[in-house]
Design a protein around this motif. Structure first.
Motif, PDB file in Angstrom:
ATOM      1  N   UNK A  57       0.705  -0.922   0.208  1.00 46.43           N
ATOM      2  CA  UNK A  57      -0.055  -0.175   0.311  1.00 46.43           C
ATOM      3  C   UNK A  57       0.743   1.001  -0.140  1.00 46.43           C
ATOM      4  N   UNK A  58       0.226   2.158  -1.066  1.00 45.50           N
ATOM      5  CA  UNK A  58       1.385   3.025  -0.622  1.00 45.50           C
ATOM      6  C   UNK A  58       1.051   4.226  -0.007  1.00 45.50           C
ATOM      7  N   UNK A  59       1.407   4.573   1.220  1.00 45.29           N
ATOM      8  CA  UNK A  59       1.830   5.613   1.953  1.00 45.29           C
ATOM      9  C   UNK A  59       2.271   6.994   2.429  1.00 45.29           C
ATOM     10  N   UNK A  60       1.548   7.727   2.309  1.00 46.00           N
ATOM     11  CA  UNK A  60       1.610   9.458   2.491  1.00 46.00           C
ATOM     12  C   UNK A  60       1.496  10.208   3.916  1.00 46.00           C
ATOM     13  N   UNK A  61       2.541  10.564   4.552  1.00 40.81           N
ATOM     14  CA  UNK A  61       2.988  11.179   6.236  1.00 40.81           C
ATOM     15  C   UNK A  61       2.267  12.407   5.897  1.00 40.81           C
ATOM     16  N   UNK A  62       0.977  12.443   6.040  1.00 44.90           N
ATOM     17  CA  UNK A  62       0.282  13.882   6.795  1.00 44.90           C
ATOM     18  C   UNK A  62       0.961  14.331   7.597  1.00 44.90           C
ATOM     19  N   UNK A  63       1.446  15.883   7.301  1.00 47.10           N
ATOM     20  CA  UNK A  63       2.491  16.792   8.085  1.00 47.10           C
ATOM     21  C   UNK A  63       1.949  17.047   8.480  1.00 47.10           C
ATOM     22  N   UNK A  64       1.317  18.264  10.072  1.00 45.84           N
ATOM     23  CA  UNK A  64       1.131  19.703  10.752  1.00 45.84           C
ATOM     24  C   UNK A  64       2.360  20.656   9.967  1.00 45.84           C
ATOM     25  N   UNK A  65       1.130  21.267   9.260  1.00 47.94           N
ATOM     26  CA  UNK A  65       2.152  22.221   9.498  1.00 47.94           C
ATOM     27  C   UNK A  65       2.388  23.189  10.235  1.00 47.94           C
ATOM     28  N   UNK A  66       1.593  23.621  11.354  1.00 45.82           N
ATOM     29  CA  UNK A  66       1.604  24.206  12.501  1.00 45.82           C
ATOM     30  C   UNK A  66       1.671  24.127  13.371  1.00 45.82           C
ATOM     31  N   UNK A  67       2.142  22.436  13.591  1.00 47.25           N
ATOM     32  CA  UNK A  67       2.347  21.510  15.058  1.00 47.25           C
ATOM     33  C   UNK A  67       1.394  22.103  15.763  1.00 47.25           C
ATOM     34  N   UNK A  68       0.149  21.633  15.231  1.00 40.33           N
ATOM     35  CA  UNK A  68      -0.871  22.169  16.237  1.00 40.33           C
ATOM     36  C   UNK A  68      -1.584  20.190  16.650  1.00 40.33           C
ATOM     37  N   UNK A  69      -1.068  19.342  17.428  1.00 42.92           N
ATOM     38  CA  UNK A  69      -1.620  18.148  17.265  1.00 42.92           C
ATOM     39  C   UNK A  69      -3.380  17.967  17.347  1.00 42.92           C
ATOM     40  N   UNK A  70      -4.297  18.817  17.157  1.00 43.84           N
ATOM     41  CA  UNK A  70      -5.626  18.816  17.435  1.00 43.84           C
ATOM     42  C   UNK A  70      -6.039  18.690  16.291  1.00 43.84           C
TER      43      UNK A  70
END
Length: 248
Positions: free
Chosen positions: A135-148
């Motif tokens: 399965x091809x997987x992309x990691x979703x990045x938090x640009x603003x580092x808001x864990x919510x």
């Protein structure tokens, strides 16, 4: 009354064709302005809340990549489209709970929203049990580092949600392939600021994972800016298919 998945009204097909022409023109113009070839950018038609008939119309117009963000809707739609003899490349782009992993890997070719080590492991286990190819997987990045808001955290030593830790989990998984990164411009951020920050994260990430070349960024309202900052995949819904009431 809903559209039959096996048929598409001529007027709806014409609407979709016009929307597709407009989006393709925007992508081509954005690539030209950025000094890029438009073959470098893949448009993902985000078909969430739209019927299977729209997917068939898009496929008939040459669109290969379709995006969904709710498993309950996507799994049914993928089955309807397959029953009509059409096999698009399905991208799961929404937030994903670990207990939905086994269902998603049955139809999705790419998952864009891997944002934790635990989710990576769940997808790996599910893929190993049900798929004959990674399965091809992309990691979703938090640009603003808001864990919510979700997303792995760049520069964080968090063993469960830090970008480095998640990348290592995906890269080391037997049934996953680390394809690249995905991001959404945070609420309240101008797209220019968001994608400029994302480009910095991408440069650092690719220094460690040079084969992970996909960058899924940009939607109907900001795809030009995302392309300027290196997006390889843009996720387009309303500009392509128009506004539609939410399916329940």
């Amino acid at each position: 009354m809903t559209d039959s998945p096996a048929t598409v009204r001529p007027d709806r097909r014409a609407e979709i064709a016009a929307g597709l022409a407009g989006v393709r023109s925007r992508v081509a113009d954005a690539c030209a302005a950025a000094g890029r070839d438009d073959s470098e950018v893949t448009m993902i038609a985000v078909t969430k809340t739209y019927p299977a008939g729209d997917v068939l119309a898009l496929a008939g117009l040459g669109v290969v990549d379709m995006g969904e963000n709710r498993n309950q809707e996507a799994s049914v739609k993928a089955a309807e489209v397959a029953a009509a003899g059409v096999t698009p490349r399905w991208h799961f782009i929404g937030q994903l709970q670990r207990n939905k992993a086994r269902s998603v890997v049955r139809y999705a070719d790419v998952v864009h929203s891997v944002d934790s080590v635990r989710l990576a492991r769940a997808l790996d286990t599910a893929s190993a049990a049900t798929r004959d190819r990674p399965l091809e997987a992309l990691i979703q990045v938090s640009i603003d580092s808001d864990v919510a808001r979700g997303g792995a955290l760049p520069g964080s030593a968090d063993p469960g949600a830090g970008l480095d830790a998640v990348a290592e989990a995906v890269a080391g998984a037997e049934a996953l392939r680390l394809a690249g990164l995905m991001a959404v411009a945070p609420l309240g951020w101008e797209p220019e600021r968001a994608f400029a920050r994302l480009a910095e994260v991408v440069a650092e990430f690719r220094a460690v994972h040079p084969g992970a070349t996909v960058l899924s960024a940009g939607m109907s309202g900001d795809l030009e800016i995302a392309i300027r900052y290196g997006a390889t995949h843009v996720r387009v819904g309303s500009a392509l298919l128009g506004m539609r009431p939410t399916l329940r």
